[in-house]
Scaffold this active site. Structure first.
Site, short mmCIF file in Angstrom:
data_model
loop_
_atom_site.label_atom_id
_atom_site.label_comp_id
_atom_site.label_asym_id
_atom_site.label_seq_id
_atom_site.Cartn_x
_atom_site.Cartn_y
_atom_site.Cartn_z
CG ASP A 32 -1.88 1.15 1.25
OD1 ASP A 32 -3.00 0.99 0.75
OD2 ASP A 32 -1.51 2.24 1.76
CE1 TYR A 37 0.51 7.72 2.61
CE2 TYR A 37 0.90 5.44 2.00
CZ TYR A 37 0.10 6.40 2.58
OH TYR A 37 -1.10 6.03 3.15
CE LYS A 62 -3.82 4.59 0.45
NZ LYS A 62 -2.39 4.47 0.84
CG HIS A 93 -4.60 9.63 0.20
ND1 HIS A 93 -3.25 9.59 0.06
CD2 HIS A 93 -4.84 9.14 1.45
CE1 HIS A 93 -2.69 9.10 1.15
NE2 HIS A 93 -3.64 8.82 2.01
N1 LIG Z 1 -5.66 6.05 3.50
C1 LIG Z 1 -5.16 6.78 4.48
O1 LIG Z 1 -5.52 7.96 4.67
C2 LIG Z 1 -4.17 6.15 5.42
C3 LIG Z 1 -3.85 6.80 6.63
C4 LIG Z 1 -2.95 6.18 7.49
C5 LIG Z 1 -2.39 4.96 7.13
N2 LIG Z 1 -2.69 4.37 5.93
C6 LIG Z 1 -2.08 3.09 5.51
O2 LIG Z 1 -2.08 2.18 6.58
C7 LIG Z 1 -0.73 1.79 6.89
C8 LIG Z 1 -0.59 1.54 8.37
O3 LIG Z 1 -0.95 2.70 9.05
P1 LIG Z 1 -0.22 3.26 10.35
O4 LIG Z 1 1.24 3.26 10.16
O5 LIG Z 1 -0.90 4.52 10.73
O6 LIG Z 1 -0.74 2.24 11.40
P2 LIG Z 1 -0.29 0.98 12.20
O7 LIG Z 1 0.41 0.01 11.33
O8 LIG Z 1 -1.49 0.60 12.93
O9 LIG Z 1 0.62 1.66 13.25
C9 LIG Z 1 1.97 1.80 13.15
C10 LIG Z 1 2.44 2.33 14.47
O10 LIG Z 1 1.90 1.52 15.54
C11 LIG Z 1 2.88 1.24 16.47
N3 LIG Z 1 3.05 -0.19 16.52
C12 LIG Z 1 2.96 -1.05 15.48
N4 LIG Z 1 3.17 -2.29 15.89
C13 LIG Z 1 3.37 -2.24 17.19
C14 LIG Z 1 3.62 -3.22 18.17
N5 LIG Z 1 3.71 -4.53 17.87
N6 LIG Z 1 3.77 -2.81 19.44
C15 LIG Z 1 3.66 -1.49 19.75
N7 LIG Z 1 3.44 -0.53 18.85
C16 LIG Z 1 3.29 -0.89 17.61
C17 LIG Z 1 4.13 1.95 16.04
O11 LIG Z 1 4.14 3.17 16.70
P3 LIG Z 1 5.51 3.89 17.15
O12 LIG Z 1 6.12 4.37 15.88
O13 LIG Z 1 5.02 4.95 18.05
O14 LIG Z 1 6.34 2.84 17.81
C18 LIG Z 1 3.91 2.17 14.58
O15 LIG Z 1 4.52 3.37 14.12
C19 LIG Z 1 0.12 2.95 6.37
O16 LIG Z 1 1.45 2.59 6.13
C20 LIG Z 1 -0.62 3.31 5.11
O17 LIG Z 1 -0.26 2.41 4.07
C21 LIG Z 1 -3.59 4.95 5.08
#
Ligand SMILES: NC(=O)c1ccc[n+]([C@@H]2O[C@H](COP(=O)([O-])OP(=O)(O)OC[C@H]3O[C@@H](n4cnc5c(N)ncnc54)[C@H](OP(=O)(O)O)[C@@H]3O)[C@@H](O)[C@H]2O)c1
Length: 197
Positions: A32, A37, A62, A93
């Site tokens: 994704d 990005y 996106k 997006h």
């Molecule tokens: N369409 C959109 O508008 C949109 C918006 C956001 C995301 N996305 C997509 O969704 C993907 C994932 O989103 P995301 O990075 O926000 O969410 P995520 O994968 O839920 O969260 C990542 C963050 O959660 C923490 N984390 C992850 N695994 C962990 C674990 N095992 N233990 C403790 N903390 C943990 C870390 O925080 P710390 O860095 O604080 O350690 C990490 O930076 C993105 O890369 C993107 O592709 C899309």
């Protein structure tokens, strides 16, 4: 669309290359990314260098809301950066200027019809905004990518999408959950639970 995807937000430029390669080596088959990005070239290079055949990987990118009106040039730039001929999924997006914006959706339909992407969808849209798009164009988004996690579970929202034939793709599943919740540990410790949940 493979159930689990590898997100590349917050991996700008060169920072995306190694993680995407490792993700593909580990077995992820769904990447994704987004124009916003700023890592499409590195995601594409990691895919090519991984040796995993293009046909085995589902690729989403996106359109930034502020590129509304420049849809075709944006998808062509995405394809060029990714080094591929066709996306698997192209998403709006965010709703441009906070509105459903059917003009952008018409361009998405045209891009799909031209074979530049297999499927088209939206992200961060409300159900009412999806209805606006369908009323204006007759074409239903395949996907709505929205914040979703066990902590945000909302059966009504899921049902509203399901009734319309829109797949909910959850983002930020960890960020919005309490990972110390004992239920997570229990599920993780149960053999085979990932296949049932
Ligand atoms: N369409 C959109 O508008 C949109 C918006 C956001 C995301 N996305 C997509 O969704 C993907 C994932 O989103 P995301 O990075 O926000 O969410 P995520 O994968 O839920 O969260 C990542 C963050 O959660 C923490 N984390 C992850 N695994 C962990 C674990 N095992 N233990 C403790 N903390 C943990 C870390 O925080 P710390 O860095 O604080 O350690 C990490 O930076 C993105 O890369 C993107 O592709 C899309």
């Amino acid at each position: 669309m493979p159930l689990l995807g590898f997100g590349t937000w917050q991996l700008p430029g060169e920072q995306a290359y190694e993680p995407v390669r490792v993700a593909l080596e580990t077995g992820y088959r769904h990447l994704d990314t987004a124009t916003m990005y700023r890592n499409e070239s590195e995601v594409g290079r990691a895919l090519q260098d991984s040796g995993v055949p293009r046909g085995e990987v589902f690729i989403t990118t996106k359109l930034p809301a502020e590129r509304a009106g420049r849809e075709r040039e944006t998808i062509e730039a995405s394809l060029k950066s990714l080094g591929i001929d066709q996306l698997d999924l192209w998403l709006v997006h965010w709703p441009p200027r906070g509105r459903a914006h059917p003009a952008t959706w018409r361009e998405f339909v045209a891009a799909r019809d031209a074979g530049l992407t297999r499927a088209i969808g939206v992200s961060n849209y409300s159900v009412a905004q999806i209805d606006d798009l369908v009323r204006a164009t007759g074409v239903t988004p395949a996907v709505n990518q929205i914040p979703y996690s066990p902590a945000l579970h909302d059966p009504r929202l899921l049902a509203e999408h399901q009734e319309r034939g829109v797949v909910v793709e959850g983002y930020s599943p960890f960020r919005r959950s309490d990972l110390d919740d004992p239920v997570f540990a229990e599920v993780a410790a149960t053999p085979g639970s990932s296949r049932r949940t």
